[in-house]
Scaffold this motif. Sequence first.
Motif, PDB file in Angstrom:
ATOM      1  N   THR A 168       0.814  -1.212   0.000  1.00  0.00           N
ATOM      2  CA  THR A 168       0.000   0.000   0.000  1.00  0.00           C
ATOM      3  C   THR A 168       0.854   1.271   0.000  1.00  0.00           C
ATOM      4  O   THR A 168       0.308   2.361  -0.183  1.00  0.00           O
ATOM      5  N   TYR A 227      -1.280   2.904   6.744  1.00  0.00           N
ATOM      6  CA  TYR A 227      -1.025   2.013   5.598  1.00  0.00           C
ATOM      7  C   TYR A 227      -1.268   0.554   5.965  1.00  0.00           C
ATOM      8  O   TYR A 227      -1.694  -0.238   5.119  1.00  0.00           O
ATOM      9  N   ASP A 242      -5.010   0.084   5.960  1.00  0.00           N
ATOM     10  CA  ASP A 242      -5.486  -0.074   4.585  1.00  0.00           C
ATOM     11  C   ASP A 242      -5.083  -1.433   4.002  1.00  0.00           C
ATOM     12  O   ASP A 242      -5.833  -2.025   3.216  1.00  0.00           O
ATOM     13  N   ALA A 269      -7.727  -4.093   2.662  1.00  0.00           N
ATOM     14  CA  ALA A 269      -7.685  -4.674   1.312  1.00  0.00           C
ATOM     15  C   ALA A 269      -7.911  -6.183   1.380  1.00  0.00           C
ATOM     16  O   ALA A 269      -8.663  -6.752   0.561  1.00  0.00           O
ATOM     17  N   VAL A 286      -7.123   3.361  -2.642  1.00  0.00           N
ATOM     18  CA  VAL A 286      -6.300   2.158  -2.557  1.00  0.00           C
ATOM     19  C   VAL A 286      -6.639   1.225  -3.711  1.00  0.00           C
ATOM     20  O   VAL A 286      -7.791   0.791  -3.862  1.00  0.00           O
ATOM     21  N   ALA A 291       1.167  -0.008  -5.132  1.00  0.00           N
ATOM     22  CA  ALA A 291       0.089   0.957  -4.932  1.00  0.00           C
ATOM     23  C   ALA A 291       0.036   1.927  -6.102  1.00  0.00           C
ATOM     24  O   ALA A 291       1.080   2.355  -6.617  1.00  0.00           O
ATOM     25  N   SER A 328      -1.173   4.889  -5.779  1.00  0.00           N
ATOM     26  CA  SER A 328      -0.935   6.220  -5.206  1.00  0.00           C
ATOM     27  C   SER A 328       0.561   6.507  -5.126  1.00  0.00           C
ATOM     28  O   SER A 328       1.355   5.646  -4.730  1.00  0.00           O
TER      29      SER A 328
END
Length: 411
Positions: free
Chosen positions: A170, A334, A337, A341, A379, A387, A389
């Motif tokens: 992530t 993170y 997240d 996920a 995400v 990732a 991002s």
Amino acid sequence: MKVRKHRLAIAGVTLVALSLTATACGTRSGNGTNAGGSGNGGQTKTAKIGVIAPLTGDLAPLGLGIKNSVDLAIKQANQNKTVPGWTLELDAQDDQATPATGQNAATTLAGDDEVIGVVGTLNSSVAQTVQPVLNSAKIVEVSPANTGVSLTKGEDPNNPQRPYPNYFRTCTTDDIQGPFAARYLYQDKGLKKVATIHDKKTYGQGLVTAFTGEWKKLGGTIVSAQTINPDDTNFSPVISKVQSAHPQAIYYGGEYPQAGPLSNQSKAAGLDVPLMGGDGIYDPAFIKQAGSKSDGDLATSVGAPADTLDSAKSFVDAYTKAGYKDPYAAYGAYAYDAATAIINALKTSLANADDVESARQATIDAVAKVDFQGATGHVSFDQYGDATSRVLTVYEVKGGKWEPVKTGEFK
């Protein structure tokens, strides 16, 4: 396996009929206290999400933030019955920030037929030994902190090949983080001459390599390129070499247990220039070890500061309310997240699964397709498991604290 037999023994013969209908490895009798409900008399099956991170040692503050954040995501999922019919459990393993211990931790988790996914590791060097073990068992791994490029693209950056299809992360990577730092020093601070030092580890060396490439592309000069050993405590020899080159800053690839004393000893020797590093030094422990002269030192870290993000407000509030004694630290959001996920993927992969092992490949496939708004923002993962991002932040030590000075998306 011993655990399962023990649980079934406790359940007693009156639950034999129910266990036959469930037939799953790790099937557990519902007793009215489990947060997850299946709609079949309250009976739920168990799936574990492991954590592999340093829970003891110098890097424990980062690892404990990861563990607690995954724990929070699991508790919320059970409370909300996010995966109907299943109760999620945390199994946290201490890797002590060392590859061999991390490999043992991965082997332990891979040998448990209730483990469906793993969040970790912190260190890229540890990930290198963990990846093949979890991949062989088809257990999905999502790291909140590994930034080593080769983990997802192999050793040849000009011919990227994904080594392990079960691996995702992530956070962004060193080939983004290093250049982001180079642009800040060159374009925002106006510096032209920098010395580099790294600790010869996968993370540190990769970060310096990425920084150096962008720095030279911008027109900057590397006046000295040095290395240290990860267990060094006296940095006088390398400081003397760097000092004679008259840099305007030092870019360091490594982690705070070495970076803090390196900054302290540099300034004590009269080399009073900023030391800048990556997310491995972005921790209050760096400032404590670097001392009062660390004001002006710099670090990049993945994403935007969690406490400034609207998307992270509910995470921060829930973490605070949960009363964990350790802060969520640099990677908590993170890790939250990463766990989310996996949990989102379980809604698909466990929906009609009899047991965890038979759902592992489906979980890997489902994680590859997740797309949601997490604590850190949007995400999702690209074809390499990275990732999508690419947001980072530069932090500066001001008044004995890390303060954000620039957040942006690398393009």
